[in-house]
Design a protein around this motif. Structure first.
Motif, mmCIF file in Angstrom:
data_model
loop_
_atom_site.group_PDB
_atom_site.id
_atom_site.type_symbol
_atom_site.label_atom_id
_atom_site.label_comp_id
_atom_site.label_asym_id
_atom_site.label_seq_id
_atom_site.Cartn_x
_atom_site.Cartn_y
_atom_site.Cartn_z
ATOM 1 N N GLY A 102 -11.383 3.968 4.129
ATOM 2 C CA GLY A 102 -11.241 3.521 5.508
ATOM 3 C C GLY A 102 -12.510 3.728 6.308
ATOM 4 N N THR A 103 -13.621 3.282 5.750
ATOM 5 C CA THR A 103 -14.916 3.385 6.409
ATOM 6 C C THR A 103 -15.164 2.131 7.250
ATOM 7 O OG1 THR A 103 -15.959 2.365 4.489
ATOM 8 C CG2 THR A 103 -15.870 4.778 4.529
ATOM 9 N N THR A 104 -16.287 2.102 7.943
ATOM 10 C CA THR A 104 -16.643 0.900 8.693
ATOM 11 C C THR A 104 -16.699 -0.304 7.762
ATOM 12 O OG1 THR A 104 -17.923 2.217 10.271
ATOM 13 C CG2 THR A 104 -18.389 -0.147 10.181
ATOM 14 N N ALA A 105 -17.316 -0.135 6.590
ATOM 15 C CA ALA A 105 -17.407 -1.237 5.637
ATOM 16 C C ALA A 105 -16.040 -1.600 5.075
ATOM 17 C CB ALA A 105 -18.362 -0.864 4.504
ATOM 18 N N GLY A 106 -15.273 -0.588 4.652
ATOM 19 C CA GLY A 106 -13.967 -0.853 4.058
ATOM 20 C C GLY A 106 -13.021 -1.572 4.999
ATOM 21 N N ARG A 107 -13.082 -1.219 6.278
ATOM 22 C CA ARG A 107 -12.214 -1.877 7.257
ATOM 23 C C ARG A 107 -12.623 -3.326 7.483
ATOM 24 N NH1 ARG A 107 -12.521 3.308 9.879
ATOM 25 N NH2 ARG A 107 -14.196 2.548 11.212
ATOM 26 N N ASP A 108 -13.864 -3.679 7.103
ATOM 27 C CA ASP A 108 -14.321 -5.061 7.230
ATOM 28 C C ASP A 108 -13.934 -5.907 6.019
ATOM 29 O OD1 ASP A 108 -15.438 -4.847 9.730
ATOM 30 O OD2 ASP A 108 -17.467 -4.446 9.009
ATOM 31 N N ILE A 150 5.102 2.446 5.767
ATOM 32 C CA ILE A 150 5.101 1.032 5.405
ATOM 33 C C ILE A 150 5.472 0.924 3.940
ATOM 34 C CG2 ILE A 150 3.705 -1.061 5.197
ATOM 35 C CD1 ILE A 150 1.918 0.154 7.413
ATOM 36 N N THR A 151 6.506 0.158 3.635
ATOM 37 C CA THR A 151 6.941 -0.058 2.254
ATOM 38 C C THR A 151 6.568 -1.469 1.828
ATOM 39 O OG1 THR A 151 8.789 1.474 2.553
ATOM 40 C CG2 THR A 151 8.907 -0.036 0.677
ATOM 41 N N PHE A 152 6.013 -1.591 0.634
ATOM 42 C CA PHE A 152 5.583 -2.875 0.102
ATOM 43 C C PHE A 152 6.603 -3.377 -0.930
ATOM 44 C CE2 PHE A 152 1.665 -0.845 1.447
ATOM 45 C CZ PHE A 152 0.945 -1.873 2.035
ATOM 46 N N PRO A 153 7.588 -4.162 -0.524
ATOM 47 C CA PRO A 153 8.528 -4.716 -1.506
ATOM 48 C C PRO A 153 7.949 -5.980 -2.137
ATOM 49 C CG PRO A 153 9.154 -5.428 0.674
ATOM 50 C CD PRO A 153 7.930 -4.560 0.850
ATOM 51 N N GLY A 154 8.539 -6.397 -3.243
ATOM 52 C CA GLY A 154 8.163 -7.679 -3.829
ATOM 53 C C GLY A 154 6.865 -7.632 -4.611
ATOM 54 N N ALA A 155 6.214 -8.788 -4.682
ATOM 55 C CA ALA A 155 5.058 -8.980 -5.553
ATOM 56 C C ALA A 155 3.821 -8.257 -5.025
ATOM 57 C CB ALA A 155 4.764 -10.462 -5.726
ATOM 58 N N GLY A 156 2.950 -7.906 -5.938
ATOM 59 C CA GLY A 156 1.684 -7.279 -5.596
ATOM 60 C C GLY A 156 0.542 -8.182 -5.975
ATOM 61 N N PRO A 157 -0.716 -7.680 -6.018
ATOM 62 C CA PRO A 157 -1.029 -6.277 -5.742
ATOM 63 C C PRO A 157 -0.904 -5.953 -4.257
ATOM 64 C CG PRO A 157 -3.055 -7.522 -5.980
ATOM 65 C CD PRO A 157 -1.933 -8.468 -6.309
ATOM 66 N N VAL A 158 -0.785 -4.663 -3.977
ATOM 67 C CA VAL A 158 -0.739 -4.204 -2.593
ATOM 68 C C VAL A 158 -2.000 -3.395 -2.317
ATOM 69 C CG1 VAL A 158 1.766 -4.229 -2.559
ATOM 70 C CG2 VAL A 158 0.572 -2.108 -3.142
ATOM 71 N N MET A 159 -2.454 -3.424 -1.058
ATOM 72 C CA MET A 159 -3.721 -2.802 -0.707
ATOM 73 C C MET A 159 -3.536 -1.831 0.448
ATOM 74 S SD MET A 159 -6.272 -6.130 -0.856
ATOM 75 C CE MET A 159 -7.711 -5.084 -0.485
ATOM 76 N N ALA A 160 -4.393 -0.815 0.479
ATOM 77 C CA ALA A 160 -4.382 0.141 1.586
ATOM 78 C C ALA A 160 -5.783 0.697 1.773
ATOM 79 C CB ALA A 160 -3.399 1.272 1.316
ATOM 80 N N THR A 161 -6.150 0.940 3.033
ATOM 81 C CA THR A 161 -7.361 1.700 3.302
ATOM 82 C C THR A 161 -6.962 3.145 3.588
ATOM 83 O OG1 THR A 161 -7.370 1.194 5.685
ATOM 84 C CG2 THR A 161 -8.569 -0.304 4.237
#
Length: 201
Positions: A102-108, A150-161
């Motif tokens: 969750g850096t400046t770059a990652g959030r971009d 936050i729950t991620f149901p269904g198809a992925g992939p799922v992403m998080a910072t």
């Protein structure tokens, strides 16, 4: 969630060429999530210029495999170039979960990738769990006065910072990951913005 049950985790290097502290923290988060998924493997991705040695050191903190996108075009992790590298890594590794600092770059660049792939993205997460096969991400809201899940149901992939300071730092020497050079072709569109200079504060 679909995918192979593995976790793809992105690390970052600083101006000194060494992995940033959050890169060690996010490895800990990746191992934790992977331990609750059927695949249980962690693939690390490092994007930058002249990063092979840093990738080898960082990956030993818990990755089973390491992919590197190593090119002058990735210097400074400009959003379009970094997004292209991460998109390529996801299509290659087919992970269930993708964790980004969750850096400046990652959030971009993380939202760019999520939009390209039609993937769900939770930002600024501080903890994770897997419930009934679905990733559950916890993040602060209301200026940190409350937490939401936050729950991620269904198809992925799922992403998080991942918010810096949320996990203990992994230590090098835990694993001996195999290293793979990721074949990424940058277009002129990807390179419209480039790093000119880095100056200390």
């Amino acid at each position: 969630m679909q995918g192979n049950g593995n976790v793809l985790v992105v690390g970052e290097v600083g101006a000194d060429g060494a992995p940033r502290p959050v890169s060690w923290e996010i490895l800990t988060a990746a191992r934790q999530v992977a331990s609750e998924l059927p695949g249980g493997n962690v693939t690390g991705l490092l994007i930058g210029s002249r990063i092979a040695d840093a990738a080898r050191t960082w990956g030993s903190g818990g990755a089973d495999q390491i992919m590197i996108a190593d090119d002058e075009g990735f210097a400074g992790l400009m959003p379009s170039a970094a997004a292209t590298a991460l998109t390529r890594a996801i299509t290659t590794a087919d992970p269930t979960v993708v964790l980004v600092p969750g850096t400046t770059a990652g959030r971009d660049y993380a939202p760019l990738v999520a939009a390209r792939l039609g993937a769900g993205l939770a930002a600024d997460c501080v903890s994770f769990a897997v419930a009934d096969g679905a990733l559950v991400a916890t993040r602060p809201v209301l200026g940190g006065r409350a937490l939401t899940q936050i729950t991620f149901p269904g198809a992925g992939p799922v992403m998080a910072t991942v918010r810096s300071g949320s996990f203990a730092k992994a230590e090098p020497g835990l694993t001996e990951p195999a290293m793979e050079v990721l074949d990424v072709t940058l277009t002129r569109e990807d390179q419209r913005v480039s790093l000119v200079e880095t100056m200390p504060k």
